[in-house]
Enzyme design. Sequence first.
Site: not given
Ligand code: NAP
Length: 301
Positions: A159, A219, A54, A215-216, A213, A210-211
């Site tokens: 994963s 929205f 990461y 990834g946003g 939301l 994961w993700s």
């Molecule tokens: P996510 O919740 O789908 O996306 C987060 C993004 O959405 C951020 O940019 C956030 O912006 C935005 N967001 C959240 N709430 C919002 C709202 N109410 N309005 C507008 N935008 C909003 O999660 P993700 O970051 O993609 O993934 C979460 C975690 O999963 C990662 O940190 C990681 O630990 C894990 N992951 C694992 C894998 C794997 O292969 N195992 C792959 C990807 C991710 P703000 O920061 O501005 O709130």
Amino acid sequence: MKKIDMADDGLQFSPLIQGYWRQMAWNMSPQALLTFIEQHLELGITTVDHADIYGDHQCEAAFGKALALSPSLRDQLEIVTKADIRIPSSPIGQVRTAHYDTSAAHLRESVENSLKHFHTDHLDVLLIHRPDFLMNADEVAREFESLKQSGKVRHFGVSNFTPSQFELLQSRLDDALITNQVEFNPVNMGVLEDGTFDQLQMHRVKPMIWSCLAGGAIFAKETAQTQRLYDTLATIGEELGGVGIDQVIFAWILKMPVNPLPILGTSNIERVKDAVNALSLTLTHEQWYRIWVASKGHGVP
Ligand code: NAP
């Protein structure tokens, strides 16, 4: 928040997990990151999700720097991290082409680095980040056993594994894999259809999600599908008393009988609090399916 049992020997996770994939983009000083960790701990979010790669291999060390400011926090956290993706910027062994590597030597080296980064003597959980087509399940099982015996890693999971990849590795292990961390959200519902959730429910293994939301993307509403989803989620949010669409999505995920654990991707503590409040929301069967229908763009067959 009531903690969730993840293994027979007492390992528990918080029902929501804080993800740190985007951490370098948050541009936080060690002190600001420490404050964020303390804030989510205060809300009951004790499990954190990392990976060796990461932030181009920088997230773990930056997190460790924040933890070093308050070393007693380590024991309040369950640290999950991952290994097996090798990228050209990797500090351990130069590679020219990104690839997956589940060799014992690579897993061991990655764990040693993670321990140093986090300033800790053990990882609570190590996940194989992505399925490696060259995975030798016997070799991985021997390395897991050795890492466990040394006390460096307490539990193991995977994963992005398919059910058959999960079964293969599990067949060589004495201990149960504690999770399969997979993508699931209203935009990508693949795990509903490819047997992943069925198999995990069968084994009573709780997936980390994961993700949640997308990834946003929901929205941003840049496609017909995300526009449909946004509108449906907003309507259901009204029906639930005026909650946000992010909260409706968490409730939609949490309704799955496989007992998923959502990983949060935000660094906005207000959004983290909203996610915590979503734990008490309950969707009806029909509301859950309205979101499915909005995703597909057609009704059930
Ligand atoms: P996510 O919740 O789908 O996306 C987060 C993004 O959405 C951020 O940019 C956030 O912006 C935005 N967001 C959240 N709430 C919002 C709202 N109410 N309005 C507008 N935008 C909003 O999660 P993700 O970051 O993609 O993934 C979460 C975690 O999963 C990662 O940190 C990681 O630990 C894990 N992951 C694992 C894998 C794997 O292969 N195992 C792959 C990807 C991710 P703000 O920061 O501005 O709130």
